[in-house]
Design a protein around this motif. Structure first.
Motif, PDB file in Angstrom:
ATOM      1  N   SER A  40      20.381  44.590  -9.806  1.00 47.32           N
ATOM      2  CA  SER A  40      20.395  46.047  -9.992  1.00 47.32           C
ATOM      3  C   SER A  40      21.393  46.446 -11.081  1.00 47.32           C
ATOM      4  O   SER A  40      21.140  47.373 -11.853  1.00 47.32           O
ATOM      5  CB  SER A  40      20.692  46.766  -8.676  1.00 47.32           C
ATOM      6  OG  SER A  40      21.985  46.462  -8.211  1.00 47.32           O
ATOM      7  N   GLU A  41      22.520  45.743 -11.166  1.00 47.90           N
ATOM      8  CA  GLU A  41      23.496  46.032 -12.221  1.00 47.90           C
ATOM      9  C   GLU A  41      22.943  45.631 -13.586  1.00 47.90           C
ATOM     10  O   GLU A  41      23.144  46.339 -14.576  1.00 47.90           O
ATOM     11  CB  GLU A  41      24.814  45.295 -11.952  1.00 47.90           C
ATOM     12  CG  GLU A  41      25.578  45.895 -10.777  1.00 47.90           C
ATOM     13  CD  GLU A  41      26.757  45.053 -10.342  1.00 47.90           C
ATOM     14  OE1 GLU A  41      27.783  45.645  -9.958  1.00 47.90           O
ATOM     15  OE2 GLU A  41      26.659  43.802 -10.370  1.00 47.90           O
ATOM     16  N   LEU A  42      22.224  44.510 -13.634  1.00 45.21           N
ATOM     17  CA  LEU A  42      21.618  44.072 -14.891  1.00 45.21           C
ATOM     18  C   LEU A  42      20.574  45.085 -15.356  1.00 45.21           C
ATOM     19  O   LEU A  42      20.516  45.447 -16.528  1.00 45.21           O
ATOM     20  CB  LEU A  42      20.978  42.689 -14.710  1.00 45.21           C
ATOM     21  CG  LEU A  42      20.455  42.023 -15.963  1.00 45.21           C
ATOM     22  CD1 LEU A  42      21.561  41.798 -16.989  1.00 45.21           C
ATOM     23  CD2 LEU A  42      19.793  40.695 -15.612  1.00 45.21           C
ATOM     24  N   LYS A  43      19.791  45.584 -14.418  1.00 39.70           N
ATOM     25  CA  LYS A  43      18.765  46.584 -14.744  1.00 39.70           C
ATOM     26  C   LYS A  43      19.412  47.876 -15.247  1.00 39.70           C
ATOM     27  O   LYS A  43      18.980  48.460 -16.239  1.00 39.70           O
ATOM     28  CB  LYS A  43      17.893  46.869 -13.524  1.00 39.70           C
ATOM     29  CG  LYS A  43      16.736  47.799 -13.813  1.00 39.70           C
ATOM     30  CD  LYS A  43      15.818  47.921 -12.610  1.00 39.70           C
ATOM     31  CE  LYS A  43      14.610  48.746 -12.951  1.00 39.70           C
ATOM     32  NZ  LYS A  43      13.647  48.809 -11.839  1.00 39.70           N
ATOM     33  N   ALA A  44      20.490  48.312 -14.593  1.00 34.60           N
ATOM     34  CA  ALA A  44      21.192  49.527 -15.008  1.00 34.60           C
ATOM     35  C   ALA A  44      21.766  49.356 -16.415  1.00 34.60           C
ATOM     36  O   ALA A  44      21.703  50.286 -17.239  1.00 34.60           O
ATOM     37  CB  ALA A  44      22.299  49.864 -14.013  1.00 34.60           C
ATOM     38  N   SER A  48      20.829  51.506 -19.729  1.00 36.72           N
ATOM     39  CA  SER A  48      21.839  52.233 -20.493  1.00 36.72           C
ATOM     40  C   SER A  48      21.748  51.909 -21.982  1.00 36.72           C
ATOM     41  O   SER A  48      22.208  52.674 -22.819  1.00 36.72           O
ATOM     42  CB  SER A  48      23.245  51.942 -19.964  1.00 36.72           C
ATOM     43  OG  SER A  48      23.665  50.647 -20.335  1.00 36.72           O
ATOM     44  N   LEU A  49      21.144  50.761 -22.299  1.00 32.83           N
ATOM     45  CA  LEU A  49      20.939  50.365 -23.692  1.00 32.83           C
ATOM     46  C   LEU A  49      19.575  50.822 -24.227  1.00 32.83           C
ATOM     47  O   LEU A  49      19.203  50.487 -25.336  1.00 32.83           O
ATOM     48  CB  LEU A  49      21.066  48.843 -23.830  1.00 32.83           C
ATOM     49  CG  LEU A  49      22.449  48.285 -23.523  1.00 32.83           C
ATOM     50  CD1 LEU A  49      22.409  46.771 -23.456  1.00 32.83           C
ATOM     51  CD2 LEU A  49      23.464  48.749 -24.560  1.00 32.83           C
ATOM     52  N   GLY A  50      18.841  51.569 -23.403  1.00 34.89           N
ATOM     53  CA  GLY A  50      17.573  52.131 -23.855  1.00 34.89           C
ATOM     54  C   GLY A  50      16.352  51.291 -23.524  1.00 34.89           C
ATOM     55  O   GLY A  50      15.253  51.573 -23.994  1.00 34.89           O
ATOM     56  N   PHE A  51      16.518  50.245 -22.709  1.00 37.34           N
ATOM     57  CA  PHE A  51      15.383  49.408 -22.311  1.00 37.34           C
ATOM     58  C   PHE A  51      14.915  49.798 -20.928  1.00 37.34           C
ATOM     59  O   PHE A  51      15.710  50.256 -20.110  1.00 37.34           O
ATOM     60  CB  PHE A  51      15.777  47.920 -22.310  1.00 37.34           C
ATOM     61  CG  PHE A  51      16.231  47.417 -23.648  1.00 37.34           C
ATOM     62  CD1 PHE A  51      15.313  47.124 -24.647  1.00 37.34           C
ATOM     63  CD2 PHE A  51      17.577  47.241 -23.915  1.00 37.34           C
ATOM     64  CE1 PHE A  51      15.733  46.667 -25.879  1.00 37.34           C
ATOM     65  CE2 PHE A  51      18.007  46.786 -25.154  1.00 37.34           C
ATOM     66  CZ  PHE A  51      17.082  46.494 -26.138  1.00 37.34           C
ATOM     67  N   GLU A  52      13.644  49.613 -20.660  1.00 39.28           N
ATOM     68  CA  GLU A  52      13.093  49.851 -19.324  1.00 39.28           C
ATOM     69  C   GLU A  52      12.463  48.554 -18.823  1.00 39.28           C
ATOM     70  O   GLU A  52      11.242  48.407 -18.803  1.00 39.28           O
ATOM     71  CB  GLU A  52      12.047  50.984 -19.359  1.00 39.28           C
ATOM     72  CG  GLU A  52      12.621  52.378 -19.476  1.00 39.28           C
ATOM     73  CD  GLU A  52      13.456  52.772 -18.264  1.00 39.28           C
ATOM     74  OE1 GLU A  52      13.173  52.331 -17.135  1.00 39.28           O
ATOM     75  OE2 GLU A  52      14.426  53.536 -18.456  1.00 39.28           O
ATOM     76  N   PRO A  53      13.301  47.595 -18.430  1.00 41.41           N
ATOM     77  CA  PRO A  53      12.750  46.310 -18.006  1.00 41.41           C
ATOM     78  C   PRO A  53      12.007  46.423 -16.675  1.00 41.41           C
ATOM     79  O   PRO A  53      12.416  47.173 -15.786  1.00 41.41           O
ATOM     80  CB  PRO A  53      13.990  45.434 -17.856  1.00 41.41           C
ATOM     81  CG  PRO A  53      15.089  46.397 -17.545  1.00 41.41           C
ATOM     82  CD  PRO A  53      14.738  47.654 -18.298  1.00 41.41           C
ATOM     83  N   ASN A  54      10.915  45.677 -16.560  1.00 42.09           N
ATOM     84  CA  ASN A  54      10.218  45.650 -15.279  1.00 42.09           C
ATOM     85  C   ASN A  54      10.833  44.570 -14.394  1.00 42.09           C
ATOM     86  O   ASN A  54      11.722  43.831 -14.813  1.00 42.09           O
ATOM     87  CB  ASN A  54       8.707  45.435 -15.479  1.00 42.09           C
ATOM     88  CG  ASN A  54       8.385  44.113 -16.170  1.00 42.09           C
ATOM     89  OD1 ASN A  54       9.059  43.108 -15.963  1.00 42.09           O
ATOM     90  ND2 ASN A  54       7.348  44.128 -16.994  1.00 42.09           N
ATOM     91  N   SER A  59      13.984  39.616 -13.385  1.00 44.12           N
ATOM     92  CA  SER A  59      13.996  38.332 -12.699  1.00 44.12           C
ATOM     93  C   SER A  59      14.176  37.187 -13.690  1.00 44.12           C
ATOM     94  O   SER A  59      14.949  36.258 -13.454  1.00 44.12           O
ATOM     95  CB  SER A  59      12.693  38.167 -11.915  1.00 44.12           C
ATOM     96  OG  SER A  59      12.670  36.925 -11.276  1.00 44.12           O
ATOM     97  N   SER A  60      13.496  37.280 -14.818  1.00 49.96           N
ATOM     98  CA  SER A  60      13.603  36.261 -15.856  1.00 49.96           C
ATOM     99  C   SER A  60      15.013  36.202 -16.431  1.00 49.96           C
ATOM    100  O   SER A  60      15.577  35.109 -16.629  1.00 49.96           O
ATOM    101  CB  SER A  60      12.577  36.551 -16.959  1.00 49.96           C
ATOM    102  OG  SER A  60      12.714  35.646 -18.013  1.00 49.96           O
ATOM    103  N   MET A  61      15.607  37.370 -16.695  1.00 48.56           N
ATOM    104  CA  MET A  61      16.979  37.410 -17.212  1.00 48.56           C
ATOM    105  C   MET A  61      17.959  36.840 -16.190  1.00 48.56           C
ATOM    106  O   MET A  61      18.857  36.077 -16.547  1.00 48.56           O
ATOM    107  CB  MET A  61      17.382  38.843 -17.582  1.00 48.56           C
ATOM    108  CG  MET A  61      16.741  39.345 -18.860  1.00 48.56           C
ATOM    109  SD  MET A  61      17.429  40.933 -19.391  1.00 48.56           S
ATOM    110  CE  MET A  61      16.498  42.074 -18.386  1.00 48.56           C
TER     111      MET A  61
END
Length: 87
Positions: A40-44, A48-54, A59-61
């Motif tokens: 959840s922190e990685l997604k946030a 904040s950098l302008g990406f909307e990862p699914n 999971s891959s990151m």
């Protein structure tokens, strides 16, 4: 000989600066200051950098960063992966 020593010192200085910047980045992403980054922190951070990862991208990151498979990324794992990408 003095010139060589200066080159080595400046090279180490650059490495130390990069490491310090990576530690600062880790601390920013580690929003709850637990010492570990979770999904959840990685997604946030990505948002904040302008990406909307699914979910799959997050999971891959996490799989790439989480070297011990513990489900979160500690500072050592983060530094290990990030410095390998830089060099």
């Amino acid at each position: 000989a003095d010139e060589e020593r200066e080159d080595n010192d400046s090279g180490k200085l650059v490495v130390d600066e990069v490491k310090q910047e990576l530690v600062e980045a880790f601390n920013i992403v580690d929003a709850d200051q637990s010492g570990e980054i979770d999904a959840s922190e990685l997604k946030a951070a990505a948002r904040s950098l302008g990406f909307e990862p699914n979910r799959e991208q997050i999971s891959s990151m996490m799989d790439e960063l989480d070297e011990d498979g513990g489900g979160s990324v500690d500072l050592d794992e983060f530094l290990s992966v990030m410095t390998s990408k830089i060099s």
